[in-house]
Motif scaffolding. Structure first.
Motif, PDB file in Angstrom:
ATOM      1  N   VAL A  39       8.946  -0.703  -4.768  1.00 40.28           N
ATOM      2  CA  VAL A  39       8.313  -0.464  -6.123  1.00 40.28           C
ATOM      3  C   VAL A  39       9.275   0.433  -6.875  1.00 40.28           C
ATOM      4  O   VAL A  39       9.528   0.437  -8.093  1.00 40.28           O
ATOM      5  CB  VAL A  39       7.147   0.440  -5.672  1.00 40.28           C
ATOM      6  CG1 VAL A  39       6.361   0.786  -7.132  1.00 40.28           C
ATOM      7  CG2 VAL A  39       6.109  -0.693  -4.994  1.00 40.28           C
ATOM      8  N   GLY A  40      10.100   1.403  -6.341  1.00 35.38           N
ATOM      9  CA  GLY A  40      10.828   2.316  -7.062  1.00 35.38           C
ATOM     10  C   GLY A  40      12.094   1.566  -7.676  1.00 35.38           C
ATOM     11  O   GLY A  40      12.419   1.808  -8.892  1.00 35.38           O
ATOM     12  N   PHE A  41      12.792   0.739  -6.980  1.00 36.73           N
ATOM     13  CA  PHE A  41      13.719  -0.008  -7.342  1.00 36.73           C
ATOM     14  C   PHE A  41      13.319  -0.726  -8.413  1.00 36.73           C
ATOM     15  O   PHE A  41      14.034  -0.923  -9.629  1.00 36.73           O
ATOM     16  CB  PHE A  41      14.402  -0.930  -6.196  1.00 36.73           C
ATOM     17  CG  PHE A  41      15.456  -2.001  -6.823  1.00 36.73           C
ATOM     18  CD1 PHE A  41      16.594  -1.450  -7.345  1.00 36.73           C
ATOM     19  CD2 PHE A  41      15.111  -3.127  -6.939  1.00 36.73           C
ATOM     20  CE1 PHE A  41      17.646  -2.297  -7.468  1.00 36.73           C
ATOM     21  CE2 PHE A  41      16.128  -4.011  -7.554  1.00 36.73           C
ATOM     22  CZ  PHE A  41      17.546  -3.704  -7.668  1.00 36.73           C
ATOM     23  N   GLY A  44       0.797  -1.235   0.160  1.00 37.42           N
ATOM     24  CA  GLY A  44      -0.190  -0.025   0.078  1.00 37.42           C
ATOM     25  C   GLY A  44       0.735   1.450   0.013  1.00 37.42           C
ATOM     26  O   GLY A  44       0.526   2.150  -0.718  1.00 37.42           O
ATOM     27  N   TYR A  45       2.147   1.291   0.809  1.00 40.25           N
ATOM     28  CA  TYR A  45       2.719   2.558   0.789  1.00 40.25           C
ATOM     29  C   TYR A  45       3.542   2.627  -0.584  1.00 40.25           C
ATOM     30  O   TYR A  45       4.020   3.842  -0.792  1.00 40.25           O
ATOM     31  CB  TYR A  45       3.796   2.481   2.292  1.00 40.25           C
ATOM     32  CG  TYR A  45       3.102   2.526   3.511  1.00 40.25           C
ATOM     33  CD1 TYR A  45       2.246   4.065   3.500  1.00 40.25           C
ATOM     34  CD2 TYR A  45       3.033   2.069   4.524  1.00 40.25           C
ATOM     35  CE1 TYR A  45       1.940   4.491   4.819  1.00 40.25           C
ATOM     36  CE2 TYR A  45       2.667   2.476   5.829  1.00 40.25           C
ATOM     37  CZ  TYR A  45       1.934   3.470   6.090  1.00 40.25           C
ATOM     38  OH  TYR A  45       1.206   3.952   7.143  1.00 40.25           O
ATOM     39  N   GLY A  46       3.972   1.329  -0.828  1.00 39.80           N
ATOM     40  CA  GLY A  46       4.766   1.507  -2.229  1.00 39.80           C
ATOM     41  C   GLY A  46       3.968   2.121  -3.214  1.00 39.80           C
ATOM     42  O   GLY A  46       4.466   2.772  -3.953  1.00 39.80           O
ATOM     43  N   ILE A  47       2.759   1.555  -3.430  1.00 42.69           N
ATOM     44  CA  ILE A  47       1.783   1.966  -4.369  1.00 42.69           C
ATOM     45  C   ILE A  47       1.357   3.374  -4.061  1.00 42.69           C
ATOM     46  O   ILE A  47       1.307   4.184  -5.188  1.00 42.69           O
ATOM     47  CB  ILE A  47       0.672   1.258  -4.850  1.00 42.69           C
ATOM     48  CG1 ILE A  47       1.143  -0.316  -5.233  1.00 42.69           C
ATOM     49  CG2 ILE A  47      -0.349   1.615  -5.746  1.00 42.69           C
ATOM     50  CD1 ILE A  47      -0.130  -1.280  -5.175  1.00 42.69           C
ATOM     51  N   SER A  48       0.990   3.741  -3.235  1.00 44.63           N
ATOM     52  CA  SER A  48       0.442   5.232  -3.033  1.00 44.63           C
ATOM     53  C   SER A  48       1.544   6.352  -3.203  1.00 44.63           C
ATOM     54  O   SER A  48       1.102   7.276  -3.793  1.00 44.63           O
ATOM     55  CB  SER A  48       0.091   5.504  -1.627  1.00 44.63           C
ATOM     56  OG  SER A  48       1.192   5.146  -0.564  1.00 44.63           O
ATOM     57  N   ASN A  49       2.693   5.897  -3.127  1.00 44.89           N
ATOM     58  CA  ASN A  49       3.644   6.945  -3.299  1.00 44.89           C
ATOM     59  C   ASN A  49       4.148   7.096  -4.925  1.00 44.89           C
ATOM     60  O   ASN A  49       4.616   8.072  -5.219  1.00 44.89           O
ATOM     61  CB  ASN A  49       5.338   6.323  -2.672  1.00 44.89           C
ATOM     62  CG  ASN A  49       5.389   7.055  -1.376  1.00 44.89           C
ATOM     63  OD1 ASN A  49       5.851   7.897  -0.920  1.00 44.89           O
ATOM     64  ND2 ASN A  49       4.883   5.978  -0.228  1.00 44.89           N
ATOM     65  N   ILE A 100       4.184  -1.876 -10.427  1.00 51.05           N
ATOM     66  CA  ILE A 100       2.859  -1.761  -9.498  1.00 51.05           C
ATOM     67  C   ILE A 100       2.031  -3.050  -9.705  1.00 51.05           C
ATOM     68  O   ILE A 100       1.405  -3.696  -8.776  1.00 51.05           O
ATOM     69  CB  ILE A 100       2.311  -0.578 -10.079  1.00 51.05           C
ATOM     70  CG1 ILE A 100       2.922   0.958  -9.556  1.00 51.05           C
ATOM     71  CG2 ILE A 100       0.589  -0.560  -9.421  1.00 51.05           C
ATOM     72  CD1 ILE A 100       2.077   1.909 -10.048  1.00 51.05           C
ATOM     73  N   LEU A 101       2.005  -3.622 -10.909  1.00 52.51           N
ATOM     74  CA  LEU A 101       1.405  -4.972 -10.980  1.00 52.51           C
ATOM     75  C   LEU A 101       1.922  -6.023 -10.262  1.00 52.51           C
ATOM     76  O   LEU A 101       1.322  -6.837  -9.813  1.00 52.51           O
ATOM     77  CB  LEU A 101       1.253  -5.277 -12.654  1.00 52.51           C
ATOM     78  CG  LEU A 101       0.407  -4.242 -13.358  1.00 52.51           C
ATOM     79  CD1 LEU A 101       0.731  -4.801 -14.910  1.00 52.51           C
ATOM     80  CD2 LEU A 101      -1.154  -4.513 -13.041  1.00 52.51           C
ATOM     81  N   VAL A 102       3.417  -6.072 -10.146  1.00 51.91           N
ATOM     82  CA  VAL A 102       4.010  -7.255  -9.398  1.00 51.91           C
ATOM     83  C   VAL A 102       3.674  -6.884  -7.704  1.00 51.91           C
ATOM     84  O   VAL A 102       3.238  -7.663  -7.187  1.00 51.91           O
ATOM     85  CB  VAL A 102       5.440  -7.025  -9.658  1.00 51.91           C
ATOM     86  CG1 VAL A 102       6.403  -7.808  -8.622  1.00 51.91           C
ATOM     87  CG2 VAL A 102       5.680  -7.396 -11.112  1.00 51.91           C
ATOM     88  N   ALA A 103       3.741  -5.522  -7.509  1.00 55.77           N
ATOM     89  CA  ALA A 103       3.631  -5.180  -6.060  1.00 55.77           C
ATOM     90  C   ALA A 103       2.000  -5.507  -5.721  1.00 55.77           C
ATOM     91  O   ALA A 103       1.852  -6.270  -4.600  1.00 55.77           O
ATOM     92  CB  ALA A 103       3.852  -3.694  -5.919  1.00 55.77           C
TER      93      ALA A 103
END
Length: 392
Positions: free
Chosen positions: A307-309, A170-175, A362-365
């Protein structure tokens, strides 16, 4: 440390002081004159936020008996999602019209008034006030004893694992949601805030409240509903997120993401309800603090990094595929003027690779939401054994 104070002292005063502190620090972010000043104020925000949720959960557990606690904590959890709605409804347009400084000021100052209202309107209930008759009452529980109690409850740690997995995603995607819609659908900051983030925040709020309401309604027939509902909802949210982040049109993307948010945020109140259910009255604030420590450290600390990496790695792969190595990844990571200086064709390749890399990351996450759901389903095996005060 604030949670430990909340186990012994007036929780209302701790909450009020914390709200005032983080609101003041939020407003001060808007006038920070250097990086170090902004960092210090952001740390102040974090300290203030740390003093709200643990004592608030402990208070709610005393205000409401176990049979009504899921709905109460689901309502409390809506503060996160509704706060996001207000932040995007006002902060995004203000940042677009003026700057991020004005956004911090506008969103921070009203919170000081909220803290004062809390101080003079909320009341401190007796510890364990709403627990069923016969529930063991402990007058004082030291940190060592509280940790020993929680360590023995496997449900507590499985709940933390589930909440951490969900927060990681959630935090990864929201950022990266705003950059995703900017890159993939050519939306600006204000459009993403008002047209995407606000509706999704409302759906998340509805999901948190509905899950709590449904839990209280069916727990007499399904005692493990507090874990079953988020478990299956998180798993079911994955295909809707896949559609939402793969769709070519904004209406289809928004429609699928609304359903995904509605399902996935069912866990928000459940994580607190389980936490409060397995902890005794003198360790409830500590239990929530431990949970939030792990959730924030791993979820907030590592989710966006992951997510960024992954986006960077996948972008590099996309560049190799479409450009055959003639464009270096570093060239695409520069400012818009630097990318445009590459020429129209190469700039277009860069923009496409950046959009595709982030979309694939994002799809992986989002697939990992299913992992969080599985943890909640596993909770059902030990939940009834570990509850201190049962709902019925």
């Amino acid at each position: 440390p604030i949670a430990r104070w909340a186990e012994r002292y007036n929780r209302v005063r701790i909450i009020a002081g914390s709200v005032i502190l983080w609101s003041l620090m939020t407003a001060l972010c808007g006038v920070a004159g250097s990086f170090l000043a902004l960092l210090a104020f952001r740390i102040g925000v974090g300290i203030g936020e740390a003093g709200c949720t643990p004592p608030a959960n402990s208070l709610i557990a005393d205000y409401f008996p176990a049979r009504n606690r899921a709905r109460a904590l689901g309502t409390y959890a809506m503060g996160v999602t509704l706060g996001s709605v207000l932040a995007n409804a006002f902060g995004g347009p203000i940042a677009q019209m003026f700057s991020w400084r004005e956004a911090f000021l506008v969103l921070g100052i009203p919170g000081i008034l909220v803290g004062v209202i809390v101080l003079f309107t909320m009341r401190e209930p007796p510890r364990g006030y709403s627990d069923l008759p016969g529930t063991p009452q402990i007058e004082r529980l030291g940190l060592r004893e509280a940790l020993a109690e929680l360590t023995a409850k496997s449900t507590f740690w499985i709940n933390i694992a589930g909440a951490t997995a969900v927060a990681f995603v959630g935090y990864g995607i929201s950022n990266f949601s705003a950059p995703f819609f900017q890159r993939t659908h050519a939306m600006n900051v204000a459009e993403v805030a008002t047209q995407i983030s606000v509706p999704l925040g409302l759906a998340a709020s509805l999901g948190a409240f509905s899950a709590g309401y449904l839990t209280d309604r069916i727990s007499h027939r399904h005692p493990n509903a507090v874990a079953l509902i988020p478990g299956w909802s998180l798993i079911l949210s994955v295909p809707f997120y896949w559609v939402g982040f793969s769709a070519d049109s904004i209406p289809l993307a928004l429609g699928a993401l609304l359903i995904g948010n509605l399902l996935h945020y069912s866990y928000l109140g459940a994580q607190y309800t389980i936490c409060q259910g397995v902890a005794s009255a003198r360790s409830r604030a500590t239990a929530v603090a431990i949970m939030l420590f792990v959730v924030n450290l791993i979820g907030y600390g590592m989710g966006p990094l992951f997510v960024g990496f992954l986006s960077d790695v996948l972008m590099t792969g996309q560049l190799e595929q479409v450009a055959g190595g003639i464009i270096q990844t570093a060239a695409c990571d520069g400012a818009a003027s630097d990318v445009n200086a590459l020429g129209a064709d190469r700039a277009a390749m860069c923009l496409q690779a950046r959009a595709d890399g982030l979309q694939q990351a994002i799809l992986v996450a989002v697939t990992l939401y299913a992992v969080g759901g599985l943890f909640y389903l596993v909770c059902c095996r030990t939940l009834q054994r570990d509850l201190v005060s049962k709902a019925h």
